[in-house]
Structures are given as structure tokens and as C-alpha cells.
Write a protein that holds these residues in place. Structure first.
Motif, PDB file in Angstrom:
ATOM      1  N   ARG A  17       0.837  -1.210   0.000  1.00 44.19           N
ATOM      2  CA  ARG A  17       0.000   0.000   0.000  1.00 44.19           C
ATOM      3  C   ARG A  17       0.868   1.255   0.000  1.00 44.19           C
ATOM      4  O   ARG A  17       0.566   2.236  -0.689  1.00 44.19           O
ATOM      5  CB  ARG A  17      -0.909  -0.020   1.239  1.00 44.19           C
ATOM      6  N   LEU A  18       1.945   1.191   0.764  1.00 42.87           N
ATOM      7  CA  LEU A  18       2.874   2.315   0.827  1.00 42.87           C
ATOM      8  C   LEU A  18       3.472   2.604  -0.547  1.00 42.87           C
ATOM      9  O   LEU A  18       3.568   3.763  -0.980  1.00 42.87           O
ATOM     10  CB  LEU A  18       3.975   1.989   1.837  1.00 42.87           C
ATOM     11  N   ALA A  19       3.862   1.541  -1.252  1.00 45.20           N
ATOM     12  CA  ALA A  19       4.437   1.723  -2.586  1.00 45.20           C
ATOM     13  C   ALA A  19       3.413   2.312  -3.548  1.00 45.20           C
ATOM     14  O   ALA A  19       3.758   3.140  -4.411  1.00 45.20           O
ATOM     15  CB  ALA A  19       4.954   0.380  -3.114  1.00 45.20           C
ATOM     16  N   GLU A  20       2.146   1.915  -3.435  1.00 37.90           N
ATOM     17  CA  GLU A  20       1.103   2.541  -4.255  1.00 37.90           C
ATOM     18  C   GLU A  20       1.072   4.050  -4.024  1.00 37.90           C
ATOM     19  O   GLU A  20       1.018   4.838  -4.980  1.00 37.90           O
ATOM     20  CB  GLU A  20      -0.263   1.958  -3.894  1.00 37.90           C
ATOM     21  N   LEU A  21       1.089   4.445  -2.769  1.00 37.49           N
ATOM     22  CA  LEU A  21       1.001   5.870  -2.444  1.00 37.49           C
ATOM     23  C   LEU A  21       2.230   6.635  -2.910  1.00 37.49           C
ATOM     24  O   LEU A  21       2.149   7.826  -3.214  1.00 37.49           O
ATOM     25  CB  LEU A  21       0.813   6.038  -0.932  1.00 37.49           C
ATOM     26  N   ARG A  22       3.365   5.957  -2.973  1.00 34.62           N
ATOM     27  CA  ARG A  22       4.600   6.608  -3.420  1.00 34.62           C
ATOM     28  C   ARG A  22       4.730   6.599  -4.940  1.00 34.62           C
ATOM     29  O   ARG A  22       5.716   7.090  -5.483  1.00 34.62           O
ATOM     30  CB  ARG A  22       5.812   5.910  -2.794  1.00 34.62           C
ATOM     31  N   GLY A  23       3.765   6.005  -5.625  1.00 34.16           N
ATOM     32  CA  GLY A  23       3.820   5.955  -7.079  1.00 34.16           C
ATOM     33  C   GLY A  23       4.820   4.953  -7.607  1.00 34.16           C
ATOM     34  O   GLY A  23       5.424   5.176  -8.660  1.00 34.16           O
ATOM     35  N   ASP A  24       5.010   3.830  -6.905  1.00 35.85           N
ATOM     36  CA  ASP A  24       5.970   2.794  -7.301  1.00 35.85           C
ATOM     37  C   ASP A  24       5.208   1.494  -7.558  1.00 35.85           C
ATOM     38  O   ASP A  24       5.154   0.601  -6.699  1.00 35.85           O
ATOM     39  CB  ASP A  24       7.002   2.608  -6.193  1.00 35.85           C
ATOM     40  N   PRO A  25       4.578   1.341  -8.733  1.00 36.44           N
ATOM     41  CA  PRO A  25       3.738   0.168  -8.980  1.00 36.44           C
ATOM     42  C   PRO A  25       4.503  -1.143  -8.978  1.00 36.44           C
ATOM     43  O   PRO A  25       3.957  -2.179  -8.573  1.00 36.44           O
ATOM     44  CB  PRO A  25       3.128   0.451 -10.359  1.00 36.44           C
ATOM     45  N   ASP A  26       5.762  -1.135  -9.413  1.00 37.10           N
ATOM     46  CA  ASP A  26       6.521  -2.387  -9.435  1.00 37.10           C
ATOM     47  C   ASP A  26       6.743  -2.924  -8.028  1.00 37.10           C
ATOM     48  O   ASP A  26       6.586  -4.128  -7.769  1.00 37.10           O
ATOM     49  CB  ASP A  26       7.871  -2.175 -10.136  1.00 37.10           C
ATOM     50  N   SER A  27       7.112  -2.040  -7.092  1.00 37.36           N
ATOM     51  CA  SER A  27       7.301  -2.470  -5.707  1.00 37.36           C
ATOM     52  C   SER A  27       5.981  -2.903  -5.089  1.00 37.36           C
ATOM     53  O   SER A  27       5.923  -3.897  -4.354  1.00 37.36           O
ATOM     54  CB  SER A  27       7.920  -1.335  -4.890  1.00 37.36           C
ATOM     55  N   ALA A  28       4.922  -2.173  -5.377  1.00 40.68           N
ATOM     56  CA  ALA A  28       3.606  -2.537  -4.841  1.00 40.68           C
ATOM     57  C   ALA A  28       3.210  -3.931  -5.327  1.00 40.68           C
ATOM     58  O   ALA A  28       2.804  -4.784  -4.529  1.00 40.68           O
ATOM     59  CB  ALA A  28       2.566  -1.512  -5.276  1.00 40.68           C
ATOM     60  N   ARG A  29       3.349  -4.145  -6.640  1.00 44.36           N
ATOM     61  CA  ARG A  29       2.982  -5.443  -7.192  1.00 44.36           C
ATOM     62  C   ARG A  29       3.838  -6.560  -6.595  1.00 44.36           C
ATOM     63  O   ARG A  29       3.340  -7.645  -6.259  1.00 44.36           O
ATOM     64  CB  ARG A  29       3.144  -5.431  -8.711  1.00 44.36           C
ATOM     65  N   GLY A  30       5.116  -6.298  -6.412  1.00 38.17           N
ATOM     66  CA  GLY A  30       6.007  -7.310  -5.856  1.00 38.17           C
ATOM     67  C   GLY A  30       5.622  -7.714  -4.446  1.00 38.17           C
ATOM     68  O   GLY A  30       5.621  -8.911  -4.102  1.00 38.17           O
TER      69      GLY A  30
END
Length: 565
Positions: A384-397
Motif C-alpha cells: 500500500r505504501l508503494a502505491e502511495l509513493r507511485g511505485d507500482p513495481d514495488s507494490a505489485r512485488g
């Protein structure tokens, strides 16, 4: 007649006797009357031998052929819904209770084998490396009557409850990381309680019926992790509440942990107002009892509720106090649990860098102690944090990494949340088929666990998806259903930035009156009958790539530090 046949375990004589009643009763009437099966199943061929005329006579005839130890073991096994040899030795053997018969533990194996050979006990398979047994329902009902007639019911149902409670308290400590164990052992425990569910229910029913409130509450408290993981919180919250209503004057060493466990069940069901109240009640009692572990648990649960209410400073104070209680050795799980709660709190405060540090630490500690379920909870936060930071690859991982772990223990609510995260990421990237697949699985899991707030969130995500696919009516209907479902849980229906991003372009396209019409229809639909199956069904999207036309471009994380919804 399928339900009747299943209830009778397919016993040929029982099915034949039930079929004889079809002349005067419907199949539904027969099924309803099976609670008194021995009276119901007393019809048959009058020219047949006596033992074949009624179900009771048939079982009586088989019972008369047993020797003394076989009769003793058979009636005592009626306390189980299913068992292993070790459980039978522990509960059914030992010195004779007053008025009962002795059965040496060394004789149980041979006696049980004889009952299997005579088809009175059934082998049901193997779980965790142990063979399990059960009595057919008709045999168990008959044996239970014999147990009562022998004056042994109270003694052996009490033994059964005590054995279930001892195992539950031991296994609960392992499940929560209080006692060290490899992850494989914890997985085995989660699956063991699928097979032990009938025994746990029987033990709780006996305890409640006979006023053993402390024992019932201890059992509910010990197994809370299993019910929360599986999304079975509604049933177990109800069972816990029955004991709590009868045990307000119990020893704080029992009542305090029970209230803290009830608060955790409420959080698992997303009922944060109820959780806050129970955590507050638990706190004073756990402090009075000197139980640092459950005091910390109540503090962390209270902090989660306070964070949801926007009371960030109060939540942080609770976590500070919890941290001070769990600094010693053997408290790693609780420290990591508090650390993850702190990470989620920091996300809500938009302190994203600090949140990542806390969630990373929580996940690392949980891995070190072999508690991958706990690590997954922190990793969902990292996604969720990665989504908010605009990092879709990390979020998906992060979301993808927890799926096999959560599936391994059947953790439906958190599995649904991870899949919802994957769906949101795919939707933001314009991958509508992948978004639909993930959101469909998430919605199905949320509906199966019955957590209505999670269902509402899934419906909101689907509203955004079908809006991107060009289905204005479907989007408004799903958003309206989500709002009504939130309202039905006692929450404000709200508007929400995500929902408004979906609805505003639709209002401009089809007009406010039509939006209000679709919304009103969805809101009038009873929550229990609301089914988004059409939208959830896999199918080709109307737009296979590119950015969603129904929602504006998301702002850059450098320009906007959005709070988590």
C-alpha cells in the motif's frame, strides 16, 4: 433425498427406512425430523427379521455382539466429532469414574481396531501424519445415549472439553509466535483446526450449557488467531459474546485476555468501534492481572482503532506503552506486531519514509521467528505504501509475494486485501483484464468471509474498473451498493476521493438525474442479496490498454502526499 442420504451417512438400512416414509412425508419433512432418527426410522418390511425393522434395532443387534471393553470405548467415543488414537487414549481410557468402567490406555488400540473391523468406527483419512476416525451420525447418537445411560456423560464430556482446551492453549501460543516453531508447523496447526472444528464447537457448547464460563472463554481466546486468519470472525465473536455476557465477574486473569481477544476478533471483522470498546475494557483488567502480553495486545488493538478514528497522537501513545512492555526476550512476535501497527499509523499520517522503515522491520522480525503470516501483514502495508509513493513495481512485488503464504493457511481476508492491491495496481496501469481477474478473486474471498466492509471496498474497486470499461450504469450501481453496505454496518456512507474520481466524469457524461436513479436502485437493494456477479465474472474488457478514460490522471507523488483512505 440427497440431504437425507448424506445426513444418514449413506447407511443402506437407514436410507431404506427413510424411503419407506416417503409415502406420507416429503423429503424436506424427513430431513427436518432426523434429529429424532430412531423414532422416525421405525418403518420397514414387517416380515423382515426384527433387527432389520428399525434403525435402533439394527444397531442394538450389533451392540449386543460387542464385548465389554468394546461397548465401553464405543460409548465414550461419542463425545468426539472425529479423533486420533492419541486423543482416544487420552480422553476415553484411565480409571473408572464413579459408577463407570475402567479402560486401560494400553487396550484402546486393540479395542478401536476391533470397532473398525466391525464397521462401527470409520477411518476418515490422515491429517498431520495421524490417522483420524469418526462415528457415523446414527452410531454416535446411539452411543451417546448409552454413555448417558451408563452415568458417564458428565465425566467424559468434561474430559473431552479439557483435552480440547489444553491443546488449544498450546497450539494458540504456537500460532501467535509466543512459542518458537518453524513455519511448516504453524501451517499444519491451521489445517488441523479444520478437522478439529467439530470438537471445538462441542467443547464450547458443553461449557456454555453447564456454566463452565471460564473454560469456554479460555478456549475462545486461545483460538482467536485461527478464526481471524480464516475470516470466521462472525461465528466466533458470537460464541465469545455468549460467554462474556455470562461471565462479567470472572477472575481478571481470564476475563481480561478474553476481552482483548474479542477486540482482535472485532478488528478482524473491521468493526473498529466495537474493538475500541472491548480493548478499553480489557486494558484495566489485563493490567490488574499483571499480564503484560495481553496488556500489550489490548494496547496495540486500541491503537489500530484510534488510528482509524484519526486520533494519531493517542494511537502513538498506546504503541509507546506497548513497546515498553515487550522489550524482553521471547516477545518478538508482539514487538513486530506493534511495529507493523506503527507502520500503518505512519502511512495514515503521510510519513511514508518512516512507515517503510517500521514495516520493513516488522516483516524482517516475523521472518526471523518463522511467522510468515505476520510478515505478510507487514508486506501488505509495504504494498500500500508503494502505491502511495507511485511505485507500482514495488507494490505489485509485495502483494504478489504474500499470495502463496496466505493461501497456504487459508487466510481469506488478507488474501482478499492483497489481491485487491494487485487489482488497483493493474487498474492504475491500464491493464484491465489483470485488474478484473484480481478484483474478482478478491471480491469472492471477501464475500465468503462475510466481512462487509471488505466487500464494500471490493465493490468500490469494481466500480472504478467497470467505469474504465465504459459501463457507466454498472459503475454507479456498484458504487451505490458499496455505499449502502457501509451504511448497513453503521458507518457513514461517505464520498471518498476514489469514488468521486469515478462518478464525476460519469455525471458529466450521462447527467446527475440518471446517476441518482442508478444509485437509488442500488441503495434500495438489501445488502444480503446484493451480488455483483455480472461485474465480477471474467470477460473481455471494453478497453484493453491505456489509461482509464473515466478517471483523471493521478497526481505525481512529488506534488501530492495523499493519505491512505
Amino acid at each position: 433425498m440427497y440431504e437425507v442420504t448424506r445426513a444418514l451417512d449413506g447407511m443402506p438400512l437407514a436410507v431404506e427406512l427413510a424411503a419407506a416414509r416417503v409415502r406420507v412425508l416429503s423429503a424436506e419433512q424427513i430431513a427436518r425430523r432426523l434429529a429424532d432418527r430412531f423414532r422416525l426410522l421405525s418403518a420397514g418390511d414387517r416380515t423382515a427379521p426384527a433387527r432389520q425393522r428399525t434403525l435402533r434395532a439394527a444397531i442394538d443387534w450389533s451392540h449386543e455382539l460387542l464385548d465389554g471393553p468394546e461397548r465401553v470405548l464405543l460409548r465414550r467415543l461419542s463425545v468426539f466429532s472425529g479423533w486420533t488414537l492419541e486423543q482416544a487414549e487420552h480422553v476415553c481410557a484411565g480409571p473408572a469414574p464413579p459408577g463407570g468402567a475402567a479402560l486401560p490406555a494400553d487396550d484402546v488400540l486393540d479395542t478401536l481396531t476391533a470397532l473398525v473391523d466391525k464397521s462401527l468406527v470409520t477411518v476418515t483419512g490422515e491429517t498431520g501424519g495421524e490417522v483420524r476416525f469418526r462415528l457415523l451420525d446414527s452410531i454416535r447418537e446411539y452411543a451417546a445415549e448409552r454413555l448417558a445411560d451408563a452415568g458417564e456423560e458428565a465425566a467424559f464430556r468434561g474430559r473431552h472439553r479439557d483435552a480440547v482446551l489444553a491443546a488449544a492453549e498450546r497450539d494458540g501460543r504456537v500460532a501467535l509466535g509466543v512459542e518458537p516453531a518453524p513455519w511448516a508447523d504453524r501451517v499444519a496447526l491451521f489445517h488441523r483446526y479444520d478437522t478439529e472444528l467439530g470438537n471445538v464447537r462441542a467443547a464450547l457448547t458443553w461449557s456454555l450449557d453447564h456454566g463452565d464460563i471460564a473454560e469456554g472463554l479460555r478456549l475462545c481466546t486461545a483460538l482467536r488467531a485461527f478464526w481471524i486468519a480464516r475470516g470466521r470472525v462472525a461465528e466466533w465473536a458470537d460464541r465469545t459474546d455468549r460467554f462474556l455476557s455470562a461471565g462479567r465477574d470472572l477472575d481478571p486473569r481470564v476475563l481480561g485476555p478474553a476481552l482483548a481477544g474479542r477486540a482482535q476478533l472485532a478488528v478482524g471483522g473491521r468493526d473498529f468501534a466495537h474493538a475500541a470498546r472491548r480493548a478499553g475494557e480489557a486494558l484495566a483488567l489485563c493490567r490488574e492481572a499483571g499480564d503484560d502480553f495481553m496488556t500489550a495486545t489490548a494496547l496495540i488493538t486500541g491503537a489500530e482503532c484510534l488510528a482509524r478514528a484519526g486520533r494519531f497522537a493517542d494511537a502513538a501513545a498506546c504503541l509507546d506503552e506497548a513497546d515498553a512492555l515487550v522489550r524482553g526476550p521471547g516477545r518478538e512476535w508482539t514487538r513486530a506486531y506493534a511495529c507493523a501497527a506503527r507502520g500503518y499509523l505512519l502511512i495514515r499520517e503521510s510519513r511514508l519514509r518512516e512507515a517503510r522503515e517500521r514495516l520493513d522491520t516488522a516483516a524482517s522480525v516475523m521472518r526471523e521467528i518463522g511467522h510468515l503470516w505476520g510478515a505478510s501483514h507487514a508486506m501488505i502495508g509495504l504494498g500500500r505504501l508503494a502505491e502511495l509513493r507511485g511505485d507500482p513495481d514495488s507494490a505489485r512485488g509485495n502483494y504478489a509475494a504474500v499470495l502463496p503464504i496466505l493461501a497456504e493457511i487459508g487466510a481469506r481476508p488478507e488474501l482478499a486485501r492483497a489481491l485487491a492491491g494487485l487489482g488497483r495496481v493493474a487498474l492504475a496501469q491500464g491493464d484491465l483484464p489483470s485488474a478484473r481477474a484480481s478484483l474478482a478473486r478478491s471480491l469472492a474471498l471477501s464475500r465468503s468471509s462475510g466481512i462487509r466492509l471488505d466487500v464494500a471496498r471490493a465493490l468500490d474497486a469494481f466500480a472504478e474498473l467497470v467505469a474504465c470499461e465504459g459501463d457507466a450504469r454498472g459503475a454507479v450501481t456498484l458504487a451505490g451498493a458499496a455505499s449502502a453496505l457501509r451504511e448497513a454496518t453503521g458507518r457513514e456512507p461517505g464520498t471518498g476521493a476514489r469514488r468521486e474520481r469515478v462518478l464525476e466524469p460519469i455525471r458529466r457524461r450521462i447527467g446527475e438525474p440518471l446517476v441518482a436513479q442508478y444509485w437509488g436502485r442500488a441503495a434500495r437493494c438489501p445488502p444480503t442479496t446484493r451480488s455483483p456477479a455480472r461485474c465480477a465474472a471474467p470477460g473481455p474488457s471494453r478497453r484493453r490498454g491505456g489509461r482509464c478514460r473515466a478517471a483523471p490522471r493521478r497526481p505525481s507523488p512529488r506534488r501530492s502526499r495523499r493519505r491512505a483512505p
